[in-house]
Design a protein around this motif. Structure first.
Motif, short mmCIF file in Angstrom:
data_model
loop_
_atom_site.label_atom_id
_atom_site.label_comp_id
_atom_site.label_asym_id
_atom_site.label_seq_id
_atom_site.Cartn_x
_atom_site.Cartn_y
_atom_site.Cartn_z
N HIS A 35 -29.58 -11.68 9.40
CA HIS A 35 -28.58 -10.99 8.57
C HIS A 35 -28.58 -9.51 8.96
O HIS A 35 -29.14 -8.67 8.24
CB HIS A 35 -28.90 -11.17 7.08
N PRO A 36 -27.95 -9.19 10.10
CA PRO A 36 -28.01 -7.82 10.63
C PRO A 36 -27.23 -6.82 9.78
O PRO A 36 -26.33 -7.19 9.01
CB PRO A 36 -27.38 -7.96 12.02
N SER A 37 -27.60 -5.58 9.94
CA SER A 37 -26.92 -4.48 9.25
C SER A 37 -25.50 -4.32 9.78
O SER A 37 -25.13 -4.88 10.83
CB SER A 37 -27.68 -3.18 9.48
N ALA A 38 -24.72 -3.53 9.07
CA ALA A 38 -23.34 -3.26 9.50
C ALA A 38 -23.33 -2.59 10.88
O ALA A 38 -22.48 -2.89 11.72
CB ALA A 38 -22.63 -2.39 8.48
N ALA A 39 -24.28 -1.71 11.12
CA ALA A 39 -24.36 -1.03 12.42
C ALA A 39 -24.64 -2.03 13.54
O ALA A 39 -24.06 -1.94 14.63
CB ALA A 39 -25.43 0.04 12.38
N ALA B 66 -22.38 -3.12 16.77
CA ALA B 66 -22.90 -3.13 18.14
C ALA B 66 -22.62 -4.47 18.81
O ALA B 66 -22.27 -4.52 19.99
CB ALA B 66 -24.40 -2.84 18.13
N TYR B 67 -22.74 -5.56 18.07
CA TYR B 67 -22.44 -6.88 18.62
C TYR B 67 -20.97 -6.95 19.04
O TYR B 67 -20.63 -7.53 20.06
CB TYR B 67 -22.71 -7.99 17.60
N LEU C 41 -28.56 -12.07 21.22
CA LEU C 41 -29.68 -11.66 20.38
C LEU C 41 -29.53 -12.11 18.93
O LEU C 41 -30.48 -12.02 18.16
CB LEU C 41 -29.84 -10.14 20.42
N ARG C 42 -28.35 -12.57 18.57
CA ARG C 42 -28.12 -12.99 17.18
C ARG C 42 -28.86 -14.30 16.92
O ARG C 42 -28.95 -15.17 17.76
CB ARG C 42 -26.64 -13.20 16.91
N LEU C 43 -29.39 -14.41 15.71
CA LEU C 43 -30.14 -15.60 15.33
C LEU C 43 -29.40 -16.36 14.24
O LEU C 43 -28.87 -15.76 13.31
CB LEU C 43 -31.52 -15.22 14.79
N ASP C 44 -29.39 -17.67 14.35
CA ASP C 44 -28.92 -18.52 13.28
C ASP C 44 -30.12 -18.75 12.37
O ASP C 44 -31.16 -19.24 12.82
CB ASP C 44 -28.40 -19.85 13.85
#
Length: 63
Positions: free
Chosen positions: A16-20, A24-25, A34-37
């Motif tokens: 659950h990444p930050s808005a920043a 970047a994504y 780099l995103r994780l499920d």
């Protein structure tokens, strides 16, 4: 089990990444790898953790 709680917290934070980080994504599509499920990563990580428990117990018994 403390390790289960720690793994869950770490995976959740990365899944659950930050808005920043979301920005970047979007800006650099190569970062998408780099995103994780959350569910899949947690399941895989806990499977590996649990698979190692018998070996750890056996090692502790010999010590």
């Amino acid at each position: 089990m403390a390790s289960t709680i720690m793994v869950t917290g770490a995976v959740r934070a990365h899944a659950h990444p930050s808005a920043a980080m979301l920005a970047a994504y979007e800006e650099d599509p190569s970062l998408a790898a780099l995103r994780l499920d959350f569910a899949a990563t947690l399941r895989e990580t806990l499977e590996v953790l649990l698979a190692g428990l018998p070996a750890r117990a056996a090692h502790a018994a010999r010590a």
